[in-house]
Design a protein around this motif. Structure first.
Motif, PDB file in Angstrom:
ATOM      1  N   PHE A  67      46.884  32.148  49.290  1.00 32.01           N
ATOM      2  CA  PHE A  67      46.583  33.563  49.486  1.00 32.01           C
ATOM      3  C   PHE A  67      45.537  33.645  50.562  1.00 32.01           C
ATOM      4  O   PHE A  67      44.400  32.955  50.666  1.00 32.01           O
ATOM      5  CB  PHE A  67      45.895  34.233  48.276  1.00 32.01           C
ATOM      6  CG  PHE A  67      46.696  34.278  47.041  1.00 32.01           C
ATOM      7  CD1 PHE A  67      47.001  35.471  46.432  1.00 32.01           C
ATOM      8  CD2 PHE A  67      46.918  33.006  46.341  1.00 32.01           C
ATOM      9  CE1 PHE A  67      47.872  35.619  45.425  1.00 32.01           C
ATOM     10  CE2 PHE A  67      47.736  32.956  45.020  1.00 32.01           C
ATOM     11  CZ  PHE A  67      48.124  34.397  44.630  1.00 32.01           C
ATOM     12  N   ASP A  68      46.227  34.424  51.698  1.00 36.26           N
ATOM     13  CA  ASP A  68      45.090  35.107  52.722  1.00 36.26           C
ATOM     14  C   ASP A  68      44.458  36.355  52.208  1.00 36.26           C
ATOM     15  O   ASP A  68      45.058  36.990  51.377  1.00 36.26           O
ATOM     16  CB  ASP A  68      45.884  35.196  53.814  1.00 36.26           C
ATOM     17  CG  ASP A  68      46.509  34.240  54.561  1.00 36.26           C
ATOM     18  OD1 ASP A  68      46.091  32.951  54.095  1.00 36.26           O
ATOM     19  OD2 ASP A  68      47.333  34.554  55.356  1.00 36.26           O
ATOM     20  N   CYS A  69      43.192  36.389  52.197  1.00 29.95           N
ATOM     21  CA  CYS A  69      42.468  37.212  51.563  1.00 29.95           C
ATOM     22  C   CYS A  69      41.037  37.509  52.360  1.00 29.95           C
ATOM     23  O   CYS A  69      40.560  36.725  53.263  1.00 29.95           O
ATOM     24  CB  CYS A  69      42.284  36.958  49.951  1.00 29.95           C
ATOM     25  SG  CYS A  69      41.418  35.587  49.683  1.00 29.95           S
ATOM     26  N   LYS A 129      45.832  43.060  54.695  1.00 28.20           N
ATOM     27  CA  LYS A 129      47.346  42.999  54.304  1.00 28.20           C
ATOM     28  C   LYS A 129      47.740  44.447  54.994  1.00 28.20           C
ATOM     29  O   LYS A 129      47.416  45.338  54.705  1.00 28.20           O
ATOM     30  CB  LYS A 129      47.558  43.063  52.818  1.00 28.20           C
ATOM     31  CG  LYS A 129      49.015  42.968  52.344  1.00 28.20           C
ATOM     32  CD  LYS A 129      49.000  42.908  50.936  1.00 28.20           C
ATOM     33  CE  LYS A 129      50.180  43.050  50.513  1.00 28.20           C
ATOM     34  NZ  LYS A 129      50.783  44.023  50.619  1.00 28.20           N
ATOM     35  N   LYS A 133      54.227  44.962  52.751  1.00 23.57           N
ATOM     36  CA  LYS A 133      54.575  44.282  51.218  1.00 23.57           C
ATOM     37  C   LYS A 133      54.842  42.806  51.577  1.00 23.57           C
ATOM     38  O   LYS A 133      55.203  42.182  52.470  1.00 23.57           O
ATOM     39  CB  LYS A 133      55.963  44.772  50.984  1.00 23.57           C
ATOM     40  CG  LYS A 133      56.604  44.674  49.575  1.00 23.57           C
ATOM     41  CD  LYS A 133      57.876  45.015  49.142  1.00 23.57           C
ATOM     42  CE  LYS A 133      58.253  44.570  47.888  1.00 23.57           C
ATOM     43  NZ  LYS A 133      58.516  43.304  47.523  1.00 23.57           N
ATOM     44  N   ASN A 134      54.249  42.099  50.514  1.00 21.67           N
ATOM     45  CA  ASN A 134      54.293  40.659  50.738  1.00 21.67           C
ATOM     46  C   ASN A 134      55.769  40.023  50.420  1.00 21.67           C
ATOM     47  O   ASN A 134      56.425  40.770  49.565  1.00 21.67           O
ATOM     48  CB  ASN A 134      53.217  39.773  49.870  1.00 21.67           C
ATOM     49  CG  ASN A 134      53.095  40.432  48.358  1.00 21.67           C
ATOM     50  OD1 ASN A 134      52.994  41.599  48.332  1.00 21.67           O
ATOM     51  ND2 ASN A 134      53.208  39.561  47.311  1.00 21.67           N
ATOM     52  N   ARG A 135      56.277  39.205  51.213  1.00 27.28           N
ATOM     53  CA  ARG A 135      57.689  38.791  51.047  1.00 27.28           C
ATOM     54  C   ARG A 135      57.765  37.680  49.918  1.00 27.28           C
ATOM     55  O   ARG A 135      59.052  37.240  49.610  1.00 27.28           O
ATOM     56  CB  ARG A 135      57.973  38.019  52.576  1.00 27.28           C
ATOM     57  CG  ARG A 135      57.732  39.001  53.482  1.00 27.28           C
ATOM     58  CD  ARG A 135      59.040  39.789  53.851  1.00 27.28           C
ATOM     59  NE  ARG A 135      60.343  38.911  53.804  1.00 27.28           N
ATOM     60  CZ  ARG A 135      61.482  39.309  54.560  1.00 27.28           C
ATOM     61  NH1 ARG A 135      61.296  40.261  55.477  1.00 27.28           N
ATOM     62  NH2 ARG A 135      62.601  38.478  54.539  1.00 27.28           N
ATOM     63  N   HIS A 165      56.256  36.825  45.818  1.00 23.35           N
ATOM     64  CA  HIS A 165      55.136  37.327  44.952  1.00 23.35           C
ATOM     65  C   HIS A 165      55.375  36.380  43.582  1.00 23.35           C
ATOM     66  O   HIS A 165      56.348  35.751  43.404  1.00 23.35           O
ATOM     67  CB  HIS A 165      55.308  38.604  44.553  1.00 23.35           C
ATOM     68  CG  HIS A 165      56.367  38.972  43.906  1.00 23.35           C
ATOM     69  ND1 HIS A 165      57.538  39.531  44.653  1.00 23.35           N
ATOM     70  CD2 HIS A 165      56.817  38.864  42.587  1.00 23.35           C
ATOM     71  CE1 HIS A 165      58.389  39.758  43.443  1.00 23.35           C
ATOM     72  NE2 HIS A 165      58.009  39.506  42.563  1.00 23.35           N
ATOM     73  N   ARG A 170      49.600  45.249  41.699  1.00 20.49           N
ATOM     74  CA  ARG A 170      48.955  44.391  42.827  1.00 20.49           C
ATOM     75  C   ARG A 170      47.660  44.130  42.227  1.00 20.49           C
ATOM     76  O   ARG A 170      47.008  44.706  41.363  1.00 20.49           O
ATOM     77  CB  ARG A 170      48.508  45.962  43.572  1.00 20.49           C
ATOM     78  CG  ARG A 170      49.971  46.045  44.617  1.00 20.49           C
ATOM     79  CD  ARG A 170      49.354  46.934  45.774  1.00 20.49           C
ATOM     80  NE  ARG A 170      50.507  47.334  46.532  1.00 20.49           N
ATOM     81  CZ  ARG A 170      50.892  48.538  46.824  1.00 20.49           C
ATOM     82  NH1 ARG A 170      49.850  49.674  46.428  1.00 20.49           N
ATOM     83  NH2 ARG A 170      51.993  49.051  47.466  1.00 20.49           N
ATOM     84  N   ASN A 192      48.117  42.455  46.845  1.00 24.03           N
ATOM     85  CA  ASN A 192      49.180  41.542  46.791  1.00 24.03           C
ATOM     86  C   ASN A 192      50.142  41.712  45.449  1.00 24.03           C
ATOM     87  O   ASN A 192      49.338  42.047  44.506  1.00 24.03           O
ATOM     88  CB  ASN A 192      48.755  40.153  46.587  1.00 24.03           C
ATOM     89  CG  ASN A 192      48.083  39.538  47.965  1.00 24.03           C
ATOM     90  OD1 ASN A 192      48.551  39.776  49.296  1.00 24.03           O
ATOM     91  ND2 ASN A 192      46.758  39.259  47.780  1.00 24.03           N
TER      92      ASN A 192
END
Length: 145
Positions: free
Chosen positions: A11-13, A78, A81-83, A85, A135, A140
């Motif tokens: 996870f990038d955060c 972010k 939308k994350n591709r 999940h 989310r 995410n």
């Protein structure tokens, strides 16, 4: 044929420690032990230069079955939308109203931890048993399935 591989989900955060705490609660995971010579992650963190504190965190399945999660601090937020999940299996073996009630109960628990509920999809057998889109605290998307 390719060999079966282990996988780590990264996870990038903005806040790796907070994200790892959230996902530990969602999945029943835990932090791995701190590096040798340190009694806690807080002690380890205090030993680092300030700019390296909370740069990364990790979570693991205490039974060793699920993938390791790695959380890394990145400067950008972010933006879409994350591709990919995660689908969190929160109602295994349940169907119909019982399944949806179990998903709703888990949704309430996760909202109290900082998640956001986005949408409910009703069961449409045989293609879908019903699920909730959520989310995490940093936006995410994931599903309670």
């Amino acid at each position: 044929m390719a060999a079966v591989r282990e996988v780590q989900v990264t996870f990038d955060c903005a806040d790796p420690w907070a994200q790892s705490l959230f996902w530990n609660e969602v999945l029943g995971y835990e932090h791995p032990p701190p590096p040798p010579g340190f009694g806690s992650w807080e002690e380890f963190s205090a030993s680092l230069p300030e700019q390296q504190r909370n740069a990364a965190s990790a979570s693991q399945d205490p039974a060793g079955r699920g993938p390791r999660l790695f959380f890394q601090r990145v400067p950008e937020g972010k933006v879409a939308k994350n591709r990919v999940h995660l689908d969190v299996r929160a109602a295994p073996g349940l169907q119909g109203d019982a399944r949806m009630a179990a998903l709703e109960a888990e949704c309430e628990r996760l909202v109290a931890l900082g998640a956001t509920r986005l949408q409910r999809f009703e069961p449409e057998p045989p293609m879908s048993m019903g699920f909730l889109v959520m989310r995490d605290p940093e936006g995410n998307e994931f599903c309670l399935d």
